[in-house]
Design a protein around this motif. Structure first.
Motif, mmCIF file in Angstrom:
data_model
loop_
_atom_site.group_PDB
_atom_site.id
_atom_site.type_symbol
_atom_site.label_atom_id
_atom_site.label_comp_id
_atom_site.label_asym_id
_atom_site.label_seq_id
_atom_site.Cartn_x
_atom_site.Cartn_y
_atom_site.Cartn_z
ATOM 1 N N LEU A 140 -61.772 3.091 63.084
ATOM 2 C CA LEU A 140 -62.380 1.984 63.826
ATOM 3 C C LEU A 140 -63.399 2.501 64.838
ATOM 4 C CD1 LEU A 140 -59.273 -0.306 64.355
ATOM 5 C CD2 LEU A 140 -61.243 -0.755 62.869
ATOM 6 N N TRP A 141 -63.091 3.631 65.465
ATOM 7 C CA TRP A 141 -64.037 4.240 66.404
ATOM 8 C C TRP A 141 -65.327 4.626 65.672
ATOM 9 C CZ3 TRP A 141 -65.430 4.666 71.183
ATOM 10 C CH2 TRP A 141 -66.332 5.653 71.545
ATOM 11 N N SER A 142 -65.186 5.290 64.523
ATOM 12 C CA SER A 142 -66.361 5.682 63.737
ATOM 13 C C SER A 142 -67.145 4.459 63.287
ATOM 14 C CB SER A 142 -65.934 6.496 62.516
ATOM 15 O OG SER A 142 -65.388 7.722 62.914
ATOM 16 N N TYR A 143 -66.443 3.438 62.856
ATOM 17 C CA TYR A 143 -67.090 2.189 62.427
ATOM 18 C C TYR A 143 -67.944 1.635 63.575
ATOM 19 C CZ TYR A 143 -67.483 -2.461 60.297
ATOM 20 O OH TYR A 143 -67.952 -3.628 59.757
ATOM 21 N N ARG A 144 -67.373 1.602 64.776
ATOM 22 C CA ARG A 144 -68.096 1.081 65.946
ATOM 23 C C ARG A 144 -69.348 1.911 66.231
ATOM 24 N NH1 ARG A 144 -71.189 0.251 69.336
ATOM 25 N NH2 ARG A 144 -70.874 -0.471 71.443
ATOM 26 N N GLN A 145 -69.272 3.220 66.011
ATOM 27 C CA GLN A 145 -70.405 4.092 66.302
ATOM 28 C C GLN A 145 -71.493 4.027 65.239
ATOM 29 O OE1 GLN A 145 -70.435 5.651 69.376
ATOM 30 N NE2 GLN A 145 -68.651 4.318 69.481
ATOM 31 N N LEU A 146 -71.120 3.750 63.992
ATOM 32 C CA LEU A 146 -72.061 3.852 62.878
ATOM 33 C C LEU A 146 -72.651 2.532 62.402
ATOM 34 C CD1 LEU A 146 -70.055 6.453 60.771
ATOM 35 C CD2 LEU A 146 -72.109 6.867 62.155
ATOM 36 N N VAL A 147 -71.925 1.442 62.619
ATOM 37 C CA VAL A 147 -72.347 0.151 62.071
ATOM 38 C C VAL A 147 -73.076 -0.663 63.120
ATOM 39 C CG1 VAL A 147 -71.486 -2.019 61.088
ATOM 40 C CG2 VAL A 147 -70.469 0.150 60.392
ATOM 41 N N ILE A 148 -74.157 -1.311 62.699
ATOM 42 C CA ILE A 148 -74.876 -2.218 63.585
ATOM 43 C C ILE A 148 -74.169 -3.572 63.509
ATOM 44 C CG2 ILE A 148 -77.043 -3.407 64.035
ATOM 45 C CD1 ILE A 148 -78.423 -0.971 62.705
#
Length: 150
Positions: A140-148
């Motif tokens: 979820l952290w990675s998703y927040r960092q990578l997805v607009i």
């Protein structure tokens, strides 16, 4: 371990919709163990989450952008019922376009099919397999960092 950004926008904001206190605590602990900055607003069931999302609650929404982490089986209003409400044509577009991940113990094909039919971002199992909640927190952290976000 993942690197954290220093800016205020780097925090992951969650609306955690989960009726089980032990599971809510486990989610909080996973983010704490991984040292990932997270702001979590909690709802005990779908109805409470809907009230929060529509501004009819004492609980404030997490800051935008946020992700909804949703259990399937809950009293009053379950996760799939909440998803139907969120995706309804009459829902506020900000709510209708919410990013939702299901976090469940249910591996039932009908739950999985219904959830994906209601445009979830992913269906995650609470089990300890594949790294458990720590792996989910990192994802979820990675998703927040990578997805607009919308």
């Amino acid at each position: 371990m993942l690197q954290m950004q220093d800016d205020a926008g780097a925090k992951l904001n969650l609306l955690l919709v989960e009726d089980d206190e032990i599971d809510r605590k486990a989610v909080r602990r996973a983010f704490h163990r991984k040292k990932l900055p997270v702001h979590i607003v909690e709802a005990m069931d779908g109805q409470e989450a809907l009230d929060i999302l529509n501004g009819r609650s004492d609980h404030k929404l997490p800051p935008e952008p946020f992700i909804i982490l949703l259990d399937v089986n809950m009293p009053k209003m379950g996760g799939l019922e909440l998803l139907q409400q969120l995706r309804a044509e009459t829902a506020d577009p900000k709510i209708r376009n919410s990013i939702v991940f299901v976090l469940s113990t249910s591996e039932a094909a009908r739950d999985l099919d219904r959830a994906y039919a209601l445009n979830i971002a992913g269906y995650l199992l609470k089990s300890a397999e594949k790294g458990g909640l720590d792996a989910i927190a990192e994802m979820l952290w990675s998703y927040r960092q990578l997805v607009i976000f919308p």
